[in-house]
Design a protein around this motif. Structure first.
Motif, short mmCIF file in Angstrom:
data_model
loop_
_atom_site.label_atom_id
_atom_site.label_comp_id
_atom_site.label_asym_id
_atom_site.label_seq_id
_atom_site.Cartn_x
_atom_site.Cartn_y
_atom_site.Cartn_z
N CYS A 158 0.88 -1.25 0.04
CA CYS A 158 -0.02 0.12 -0.10
C CYS A 158 0.85 1.29 0.18
CB CYS A 158 -0.84 -0.04 1.13
SG CYS A 158 -1.98 1.25 1.54
N LYS A 159 0.71 2.10 -0.95
CA LYS A 159 1.23 3.52 -1.06
C LYS A 159 0.52 4.66 -1.06
CE LYS A 159 4.86 5.98 -3.90
NZ LYS A 159 5.39 5.86 -5.31
N ILE A 160 0.45 5.51 0.05
CA ILE A 160 -0.44 6.72 0.13
C ILE A 160 0.36 7.65 0.03
CG2 ILE A 160 -2.15 7.49 1.87
CD1 ILE A 160 -2.22 4.66 3.19
N SER A 161 -0.31 8.65 -0.76
CA SER A 161 0.39 10.07 -0.97
C SER A 161 -0.54 11.24 -0.88
CB SER A 161 0.88 10.15 -2.55
OG SER A 161 1.99 8.91 -2.77
N SER A 162 -0.04 12.36 -0.41
CA SER A 162 -0.80 13.34 -0.76
C SER A 162 0.03 14.85 -0.69
CB SER A 162 -1.62 13.69 0.53
OG SER A 162 -2.24 14.64 0.76
N GLU A 163 -0.57 15.72 -1.30
CA GLU A 163 0.24 17.11 -1.43
C GLU A 163 -0.02 17.99 -0.51
OE1 GLU A 163 -0.36 17.93 -5.68
OE2 GLU A 163 0.35 16.06 -6.36
N ASN A 164 -0.92 17.58 0.60
CA ASN A 164 -1.43 18.58 1.54
C ASN A 164 -0.05 18.73 2.55
OD1 ASN A 164 -3.67 20.07 2.52
ND2 ASN A 164 -3.52 18.38 4.22
N ASP A 165 0.04 20.10 3.12
CA ASP A 165 0.84 20.42 3.82
C ASP A 165 0.69 20.28 5.42
OD1 ASP A 165 -0.76 22.48 4.13
OD2 ASP A 165 0.35 24.25 3.58
N GLU A 166 -0.34 19.23 5.67
CA GLU A 166 -0.79 19.22 6.74
C GLU A 166 -1.01 17.40 7.14
OE1 GLU A 166 -4.25 20.99 8.34
OE2 GLU A 166 -3.43 23.10 7.68
N SER A 167 -0.71 16.88 8.17
CA SER A 167 -0.92 15.67 8.38
C SER A 167 -2.43 15.05 8.01
CB SER A 167 -0.60 15.32 9.86
OG SER A 167 -1.01 13.92 10.05
N MET A 168 -2.41 14.24 7.18
CA MET A 168 -3.51 13.58 6.31
C MET A 168 -4.33 12.50 7.37
SD MET A 168 -2.05 11.40 3.33
CE MET A 168 -3.57 10.91 2.74
N PHE A 169 -3.72 12.00 8.61
CA PHE A 169 -4.27 11.14 9.28
C PHE A 169 -4.72 11.34 10.51
CE2 PHE A 169 -0.35 10.08 6.94
CZ PHE A 169 -0.56 8.93 6.15
N SER A 170 -5.94 10.72 10.53
CA SER A 170 -6.70 10.83 12.01
C SER A 170 -7.64 9.61 12.01
CB SER A 170 -8.04 12.13 11.54
OG SER A 170 -8.71 12.11 12.75
N ILE A 171 -6.63 8.67 12.51
CA ILE A 171 -7.53 7.29 13.09
C ILE A 171 -7.30 6.97 14.43
CG2 ILE A 171 -7.50 6.31 10.51
CD1 ILE A 171 -4.95 5.05 11.34
N PRO A 172 -8.05 6.35 14.92
CA PRO A 172 -7.97 5.93 16.58
C PRO A 172 -6.83 4.64 16.57
CG PRO A 172 -9.97 5.07 15.59
CD PRO A 172 -9.27 5.90 14.59
N ILE A 173 -6.24 4.35 17.80
CA ILE A 173 -5.38 3.29 18.10
C ILE A 173 -6.37 2.20 18.24
CG2 ILE A 173 -3.76 2.38 19.84
CD1 ILE A 173 -2.39 4.82 19.86
N LEU A 174 -5.99 0.99 17.73
CA LEU A 174 -6.75 -0.36 18.05
C LEU A 174 -6.60 -0.54 19.34
CD1 LEU A 174 -8.65 -2.27 16.53
CD2 LEU A 174 -6.29 -3.46 15.83
N ALA A 175 -7.51 -0.55 20.19
CA ALA A 175 -7.34 -0.76 21.70
C ALA A 175 -6.99 -2.30 22.13
CB ALA A 175 -8.51 -0.26 22.47
N ARG A 176 -7.52 -3.10 21.24
CA ARG A 176 -7.26 -4.57 21.77
C ARG A 176 -7.11 -5.24 20.42
NH1 ARG A 176 -12.35 -3.20 22.65
NH2 ARG A 176 -14.08 -4.68 22.04
#
Length: 589
Positions: A158-176
């Motif tokens: 998997c290769k994920i790209s973005s030209e945005n100048d801010e972090s593009m990720f917003s996902i919660p940690i998998l707790a268990r």
């Protein structure tokens, strides 16, 4: 019997040949030769690799109707860089279980709003092993996008790209531990800004990950918490990261938790001198990386003409000259360089590890190697970056397979000397992609460069000032005529903040008559006349020039309406697509 003609080759050999070629090319060239080749091309067992790169809209529609639709069950890879072509194909059909053999998808710029629908259908593909996407407007539901990616059942790469100048990720940690949420991904490449805590969250979903590459990793939150689920499931063998102003203790905390199986570490850092503490590195590697065999390290330090700081720096890097490093055959050197913000030092590994690109800096003094090892060959490098006025004719490093050249920094006074230096390290005729990042370059020097680089297909010019508007001399006119007949430039990008004038655009089209794809900034003062000129060029060239990207910081739907009005008023184009992608307007015909 001796083989004297192409047709005498066996079917098996042709199948092997076709495996190296784009499926559309195979159909276009071979299917109409004779009955035998027609059957070969239509053989249901022959897989198709489709690279629908930069083509006109009519050509794309032909491929869609006569190659894609009749052969959905034969397509094993689909590569589409054109954002309008991607939107077109997604609007025509869903990539669902009709693509029973599809193994690889590589899409260029795609709106985040369309990705969720695409990923929902991709879950049904039984053989989708590879996914590469460039996400436009990544603020839109990114947590949903990444969780859908993690649910793809057999995805390995998997290769994920973005030209945005801010972090593009917003996902919660998998707790268990939850096997239904865990991803099958083994190779993950993030070509985007990413925060440490979000990278940790990604690792909680990817327990099978063996290779991880992150383009720009920064601290975001200095309270790094690494849950047990990450530290107990990591199988990382290879880690490649570029750190942006991240303290060493943050990196150390992170990597010590995930690195026990690590075999390859590639790291680029700058400004934080704690990265030059050899004893800390020795302790970290000895305790937490017992299997490490490749340590590829680069560090940049700004000196600001501070002599004491330079002496301190020299003492730090001297610590990398001892038994610990020699036993592992890890050797280093440094360069004294000068950039736009003053002098700096580059400290780096000298082993000939595989690198896609290599930077050559202008040196300010003779540099002292702290090892006897020398880089003599960089066979894997495809992109060479020349920083400032580098003209080292005696450079010993060779880049035999380089195809991209970037010239960056200060004005080059002596182009012949630069060309002579370049020809000693690369094959000038192999360069197909030229990026000029000069603040200024005279017309005659610009033309001289193009003469020595005859096979350029892609040209990037950040400053329109290199395109002179003065009256050309007879020699310049003759040179332009020669270059225009010989050059192969099809793609031009002008990424200056200022728009080209009409005179400059006329010069470009005279110099590069084979142009197919143009990216320019569009200033409001020239808006209507520039748009009308460019669209008329599309029609005048019989759609050889078929893709236009207009970059505007305030691009909006009203501009789209204005372009529609210009096209329809003058009846300039018949079959075209016009779309807004964040701050860019794309016109495709």
């Amino acid at each position: 019997m001796s083989i004297t003609q192409l047709e005498h080759l066996s079917n098996e050999i042709f199948y092997e040949i076709f495996d190296y070629l784009d499926g559309c090319f195979v159909y276009s060239i071979f299917s109409n030769l004779n009955i035998r080749f027609k059957y070969l091309c239509n053989d249901s067992s022959l897989p198709l690799k489709l690279n629908l790169s930069w083509t006109s809209k009519s050509t794309f529609e032909y491929y869609y109707n006569y190659i894609i639709i009749p052969n959905l069950n034969r397509i094993i890879s689909l590569h589409i860089p054109n954002p309008l072509a991607i939107k077109s194909i997604l609007s025509l059909f869903s990539i669902n279980n009709s693509f029973i053999r599809l193994e690889s998808i590589n899409f260029g710029r795609i709106n985040a709003a369309h990705i969720t629908s695409l990923l929902t259908h991709l879950k049904k593909l039984p053989r989708l092993f590879s996914l590469s996407i460039n996400i436009n407007n990544p603020k839109y539901d990114t947590h949903i996008i990444f969780q859908l990616i993690f649910l793809l059942p057999v995805l390995k790469y998997c290769k994920i790209s973005s030209e945005n100048d801010e972090s593009m990720f917003s996902i919660p940690i998998l707790a268990r531990k939850n096997e239904q949420q865990e991803s099958s991904i083994e190779y993950l490449i993030i070509n985007s800004i990413c925060e440490f805590d979000q990278l940790i969250a990604i690792l909680s979903y990817t327990p099978r990950l063996t290779h991880l590459s992150c383009h720009s990793l920064y601290i975001g939150n200095d309270q790094i918490q690494i849950p047990i689920i990450v530290t107990t499931t990591t199988n990382l063998r290879k880690l490649s990261i570029e750190l942006d102003a991240t303290p060493f203790h943050i990196f150390k905390t992170f990597v010590s938790k995930i690195s026990f199986q690590l075999e390859v570490l590639r790291i680029s850092a700058k400004y934080e001198n704690s990265y030059l503490d050899a004893k800390q590195w020795q302790q970290l590697i000895s305790c937490h990386m017992p299997h490490l065999r490749i340590f590829d390290f680069q560090f940049k330090s700004q000196l600001c003409d501070d002599e004491m700081k330079s002496i301190e720096y020299d003492k730090l890097i001297e610590q990398f000259n001892n038994k610990f490093w020699y036993e592992r055959k890890w050797f280093f050197t440094y360069q004294n360089c000068r950039g736009d913000y003053g002098p700096f030092k580059i400290f780096y590994s000298t082993r000939p590890y595989r690198r896609n690109y290599y930077k050559l800096y202008e040196r300010t003094t003779d540099n002292l190697d702290i090892s006897t090892y020398q880089d003599n060959s960089m066979h894997s490098c495809r992109h060479i970056l020349i920083i400032n006025q580098w003209t080292n004719v005696n450079c010993s490093i060779q880049f035999p397979y380089a195809t991209k050249l970037t010239l960056n920094g200060g004005f080059v006074d002596n182009i012949p000397l630069l060309i002579r230096s370049l020809s000693s390290i690369i094959s000038l005729t192999q360069i197909t992609d030229l990026v000029l990042e000069y603040n200024y370059l005279f017309m005659n020097k610009f033309l001289m460069l193009l003469q020595y680089l005859p096979n350029i297909k892609s040209l990037t010019i950040p400053q329109t000032s290199i395109i002179q508007t003065h009256d050309l001399s007879e020699n310049e006119i003759e040179t332009i005529l020669i270059i225009s007949k010989r050059n192969h430039i099809k793609k031009i990008s002008i990424i200056d903040r200022e728009c080209c004038t009409l005179k400059q655009l006329h010069f470009l089209f005279d110099l590069c008559p084979q142009i197919e794809y143009l990216t320019i900034n569009l200033a409001e003062i020239y808006e209507d006349i520039i748009i009308e000129f460019l669209i008329s060029k599309m029609k005048e060239n019989n759609y050889r020039f078929f893709l236009l990207c207009l970059a505007r910081w305030n691009a909006n739907i009203d501009m789209i309406k204005k372009i529609h009005l210009i096209i329809n008023r003058e009846k300039l184009l018949d079959n075209y697509s016009l779309e807004l992608f964040e701050d860019n307007i794309y016109l495709w015909c």
